[in-house]
Design an enzyme around this catalytic site. Structure first.
Site, short mmCIF file in Angstrom:
data_model
loop_
_atom_site.label_atom_id
_atom_site.label_comp_id
_atom_site.label_asym_id
_atom_site.label_seq_id
_atom_site.Cartn_x
_atom_site.Cartn_y
_atom_site.Cartn_z
CD GLU A 67 0.84 -5.62 22.83
OE1 GLU A 67 0.03 -4.68 22.82
OE2 GLU A 67 1.04 -6.38 21.85
CB CYS A 99 -5.70 -5.88 20.85
SG CYS A 99 -4.94 -7.47 21.25
CB ALA A 123 8.45 8.59 -21.60
N PRO A 137 1.34 9.13 -16.80
CG PRO A 137 1.85 10.60 -18.54
CD PRO A 137 2.13 9.22 -18.05
CB THR A 138 -3.44 9.33 -18.25
OG1 THR A 138 -2.89 9.84 -19.48
CG2 THR A 138 -4.96 9.53 -18.26
#
Length: 377
Positions: free
Chosen positions: A54, A77, A164, A306-307
């Site tokens: 602004e 704000c 993988a 993936p874990t």
């Protein structure tokens, strides 16, 4: 609301995107000033500590701002921070009307900026293109309303859902174009999280490897801040010579081993070590996200095996999955996408809402958000 309201707000949203890679931890905001059907000033907030959208638009408009309508993607704000309140600036400039896409979720502002404008006799129209404005700042909104960042989890897979080969070989499943797209995902993130397993196996950099010219709104290398690199390392196994510690930017090691003597070597190498409670075999992910929010982190990208990815989905901390699917098949012995707890009945399945599908090079990028509840029809 008029057709012009939507047209000019659309322009303000377009402008706000110019700060995508540089405003953090502030939200993206765009502002357009219109008088007698002509745009007399427009701007985007570009960097924290610099003038807000602004104020910049008002400076460009000068005296032509008097009597203009201001279109702003986020409520102006009304508090003093590193910059003066934008609501005061709009009032002092003689703006005749303000159109706001959405209220500011920051409790220091929410509704108060609008109220200040209305008390000054400036009518305020709210709710123009709210959904699009919210999409600008999912992380800022999440941090302000849930006290945690917005979390994306990036995954790459074959069409048969493999990440993988059985040996662990995974470079490269996806195309160069998809990997370039991941760099842009990293660039918009305040923090990138990986797990100790990925660090020990691959010694990754986890940094953004794009030049300034490849990021809209970034004009120099110095203008772009590297995301915080975070390693979840319950047993403090990170070697001090890990590549990501030595690179520009900050590296945070999150461990469950408070007071471990190995921390001294990591401190000396330039990493910061923080201890959080253990949960199962890993770190309490809710506590991780709370800690990052307290550091003004808005958006987090999880890039892991993936874990950790499965644990994050199971814990409910993932807000969006970004999956790159390559047009290849890797076979049933290859490694799967996510390690999730056994889901034995259809009612236990995790529902996803597909938000976006697009081709990136030869690969399909799927953006999906977990549903509010498991199961579904």
């Amino acid at each position: 609301m008029t057709a012009d309201d939507y047209r000019y707000m659309s322009r303000a949203i377009q402008l706000a995107e110019l700060g995508r890679y540089t405003t953090r931890p502030n939200p993206l905001v765009g502002c357009v000033l219109v008088r007698d059907g002509e745009i007399v000033g427009e701007a985007a907030h570009r960097r924290a500590g610099e003038p807000h959208a602004e104020r910049l638009a008002l400076a460009k408009a000068g005296e032509r701002a008097r009597g203009a309508t201001a279109y702003v993607t986020l409520e102006p704000c009304c508090h003093h921070g590193r910059t003066p309140p934008c609501s005061d600036g709009l009032i002092e400039a003689g703006i005749s009307r303000v159109v706001v896409a959405m209220r500011d979720p920051n409790p220091r502002v929410s509704g108060q900026g609008i109220a200040q404008l209305e008390v000054a006799g400036i009518p305020v129209t709210q709710g123009v293109m709210t959904d699009q404005a919210m999409d600008l700042n999912p992380g800022f909104i999440s941090r302000m309303t849930r006290q945690r960042p917005f979390v994306r989890c990036k995954l790459a897979m074959s069409l048969d859902g493999r990440t993988a080969m059985a040996s662990g070989e995974s470079k490269w499943i996806t195309s160069p174009e998809a990997r370039q797209d991941v760099q842009r995902l990293r660039a918009r993130s305040d923090a990138i999280i990986t797990g100790i397993g990925t660090l020990l196996a691959d010694n990754p950099s986890m940094n953004v490897r794009l030049s300034a010219g490849e990021l809209p709104g970034v004009t120099s290398e110095d203008a772009f801040p590297q995301p915080l690199r975070v390693v979840l390392d319950p047993d403090l196994e990170t070697p001090p010579d890990a590549r990501m510690i030595s690179l520009p930017g900050d590296c945070l090691i999150v461990t469950a081993m408070a007071g471990d003597p190995r921390q001294a070597a990591l401190d000396a190498a330039g990493a910061e070590v923080v201890a959080l409670p253990r949960q199962g075999i890993g770190i309490d992910l809710d506590r991780v996200m709370e800690m990052l929010a307290a550091r003004d982190i808005n958006e987090v990208l999880i890039e892991s095996g993936p874990t950790l990815a499965g644990a994050a989905v199971a814990a409910g901390v993932v807000d969006e999955l970004v999956i790159y699917a390559a047009p290849v098949l890797m076979g049933s012995d290859a490694r799967g996408l996510l390690n999730l707890p056994a889901l034995t009945e259809m009612k236990d399945r995790i529902s996803l809402e597909i938000r976006d599908l697009r081709m990136v090079g030869r690969d399909l990028r799927i953006s999906a958000r977990p549903g509010l509840a498991r199961g579904g029809v």
